[in-house]
Design a protein around this motif. Sequence first.
Motif, short mmCIF file in Angstrom:
data_model
loop_
_atom_site.label_atom_id
_atom_site.label_comp_id
_atom_site.label_asym_id
_atom_site.label_seq_id
_atom_site.Cartn_x
_atom_site.Cartn_y
_atom_site.Cartn_z
N ILE A 50 0.83 -1.20 0.00
CA ILE A 50 0.00 0.00 0.00
C ILE A 50 0.87 1.25 0.00
CG2 ILE A 50 -1.70 1.31 1.32
CD1 ILE A 50 -2.76 -1.45 2.26
N LEU A 51 1.92 1.23 0.79
CA LEU A 51 2.84 2.37 0.83
C LEU A 51 3.39 2.66 -0.57
CD1 LEU A 51 4.07 4.17 3.11
CD2 LEU A 51 6.07 2.68 3.04
N THR A 317 -9.49 2.55 -0.52
CA THR A 317 -10.00 3.19 -1.72
C THR A 317 -9.32 2.54 -2.93
OG1 THR A 317 -8.30 4.91 -1.58
CG2 THR A 317 -10.40 5.37 -0.51
N LYS A 318 -9.90 2.77 -4.11
CA LYS A 318 -9.43 2.07 -5.31
C LYS A 318 -7.91 2.16 -5.50
CE LYS A 318 -10.88 1.56 -10.12
NZ LYS A 318 -9.66 1.71 -10.90
N GLU A 319 -7.36 3.38 -5.42
CA GLU A 319 -5.94 3.53 -5.73
C GLU A 319 -5.01 3.21 -4.55
OE1 GLU A 319 -4.17 5.53 -8.58
OE2 GLU A 319 -5.89 6.56 -9.44
N SER A 320 -5.59 2.92 -3.39
CA SER A 320 -4.73 2.58 -2.25
C SER A 320 -4.84 1.10 -1.87
CB SER A 320 -5.09 3.45 -1.03
OG SER A 320 -6.40 3.17 -0.58
N ALA A 321 -5.79 0.39 -2.48
CA ALA A 321 -6.08 -0.98 -2.04
C ALA A 321 -4.91 -1.94 -2.25
CB ALA A 321 -7.30 -1.50 -2.79
N PRO A 322 -4.70 -2.85 -1.29
CA PRO A 322 -3.59 -3.80 -1.44
C PRO A 322 -3.81 -4.76 -2.63
CG PRO A 322 -4.91 -4.35 0.49
CD PRO A 322 -5.40 -3.02 -0.02
N PHE A 323 -5.07 -5.05 -2.95
CA PHE A 323 -5.42 -5.86 -4.12
C PHE A 323 -6.68 -5.26 -4.74
CE2 PHE A 323 -2.99 -8.81 -1.56
CZ PHE A 323 -2.16 -9.39 -2.50
N ASP A 324 -6.91 -5.52 -6.03
CA ASP A 324 -8.14 -5.05 -6.67
C ASP A 324 -9.31 -5.95 -6.29
OD1 ASP A 324 -6.60 -3.16 -8.09
OD2 ASP A 324 -6.14 -4.66 -9.65
N LEU A 325 -9.00 -7.23 -6.13
CA LEU A 325 -10.06 -8.22 -5.97
C LEU A 325 -9.57 -9.39 -5.11
CD1 LEU A 325 -12.88 -9.33 -7.07
CD2 LEU A 325 -11.52 -10.50 -8.83
N VAL A 353 -5.20 -8.26 -13.53
CA VAL A 353 -5.86 -7.77 -12.32
C VAL A 353 -5.05 -8.25 -11.11
CG1 VAL A 353 -7.98 -7.89 -10.94
CG2 VAL A 353 -8.12 -7.83 -13.44
N ASP A 354 -4.85 -7.35 -10.15
CA ASP A 354 -4.09 -7.71 -8.96
C ASP A 354 -5.06 -8.43 -8.00
OD1 ASP A 354 -2.01 -7.93 -7.21
OD2 ASP A 354 -2.01 -5.83 -6.61
N VAL A 355 -4.97 -9.75 -7.97
CA VAL A 355 -6.00 -10.54 -7.29
C VAL A 355 -5.39 -11.41 -6.18
CG1 VAL A 355 -5.85 -12.25 -9.17
CG2 VAL A 355 -7.84 -12.27 -7.67
N LEU A 356 -6.14 -11.54 -5.09
CA LEU A 356 -5.72 -12.37 -3.96
C LEU A 356 -6.69 -13.56 -3.87
CD1 LEU A 356 -4.02 -12.79 -1.36
CD2 LEU A 356 -5.69 -11.35 -0.16
N LEU A 357 -6.15 -14.76 -3.93
CA LEU A 357 -6.99 -15.96 -3.84
C LEU A 357 -6.89 -16.53 -2.43
CD1 LEU A 357 -8.70 -18.20 -5.29
CD2 LEU A 357 -6.53 -19.39 -5.69
#
Length: 417
Positions: A50-51, A317-325, A353-357
């Motif tokens: 995030i940083l 928020t959208k531009e600070s999120a650790p993942f998009d989805l 897409v930056d995704v976390l499973l």
Amino acid sequence: MRFSRLLIPTTKETPNDATLASHIYLIRGGFIQSVGDSGLYNYLPLGKKILDKVRMVVKEELDKVGCQEVSLSFVTPVSLWEESGRADEYGKELLRFKDRKENNYLLSPTNEEAMVNLVRQTVKSYKQLPLNLYQINLKFRDEIRPRFGLMRGREFLMKDAYSFHATFEDMQREFTVMEETYKRIFTRLGLNFRVVQADSGQIGGDGSKEFMILADSGEDDIVVCDACDYGANVEVAENAKDGDVCSCGVPLRMTKGIEAGHIFQLGMKYSEALKATFLNEDGKAQAYEMGTYGIGVSRLLAGIIEQNHDDKGCIWTKESAPFDLQIIISNIKDEDQVALGEKLYASMLEKGVDVLLDERKDRFGAKMKDYELIGVPHAVVIGKKLTDGLVEFVTRDGMEKEEISADGIFELLSERF
Ligand SMILES: Nc1ncnc2c1ncn2[C@@H]1O[C@H](COP(=O)(O)OP(=O)(O)OP(=O)(O)O)[C@@H](O)[C@H]1O
Ligand SMILES: [Mg+2]
Ligand SMILES: [Zn+2]
């Protein structure tokens, strides 16, 4: 990224010294970790991610308006601060030490002197002006009361920019450019903020503005008008009170803000003190007109959460999120759930897409708790209803849930991401 491989030490325990939501959730969500000494933190993988995202937003907007990134040494010789007179003036926030040869150094809390020193060694002529140089790096201030987690650390990440000009008017032009640039940065980060007049010291007028994130937990008292864009730090609007009338005719309102940025018309204070000059059009040596512009990059992480959380955790928020989805497989013993989860995951990765499973063995309830705590903006939950051909699309803000067919989810995601 696979959740099972990620170092995210989430916990139910609230740290003893934490009172603010941002402090509590940044620790509980496994974003940061206290070093055990107040005001010092380690960034764990999610916090670092995030940083870096926030840092990137700041960098992109600054680069667009012609600022140039540099990086000055974190350690500054005290002799430079003796030239400006700040070595004695700055007080106990300044951490000083000696090297093995008994030379005096300090850990930079801000870099006016060091940047003027850089410029006086490299710039000679008005033809090289204007110049706006910035860095995004660590600062150290031995704060008397470090508190609220990243909000007031001793070591923290700051963006500091310094501009150099041949004329006062050109410095004022750049000041306006920076104000607009800051507005774009704060807007992109999804923040509700106000620009307020602040103490401008010897320059006077509108020479100093602060960017305040509006939050009850803010440490600054500000007065704002809801009709025009007037706002001031109570430090400068000393006698202002709730209900006073703004020059536009509407009653003023007192509120609280978190100071996340500060832009300042410096004038010649440091260039004169450090004898930093350039040759003007007439071939005469002249001191630079300067501006200085700061953003508390690590404080922004706390500010975003102060504004965007609920009683379960973070809502990035959208531009600070650790993942998009995030894709959550409820029961990893269910082969159909796993198959769909893996297929969706692969297709999202394919699309960039930056995704976390979340494919951990844990109970479904624990996974949802972690989802709420970490605060990724959207999730697809693959659960029991898959036997009826259904999955859920979740929006973290409000925890709204939409039932979608397992085939339809591919289309929905390709529209959204
Ligand atoms: N101890 C700190 N921890 C995190 N961020 C900080 C800290 N001190 C300052 N900042 C951030 O750096 C920016 C630029 O520094 P500046 O010297 O203008 O701050 P400041 O006036 O000392 O702030 P404050 O009044 O909160 O102490 C600030 O706007 C703030 O966002
Ligand atoms: Mg301070
Ligand atoms: Zn007004």
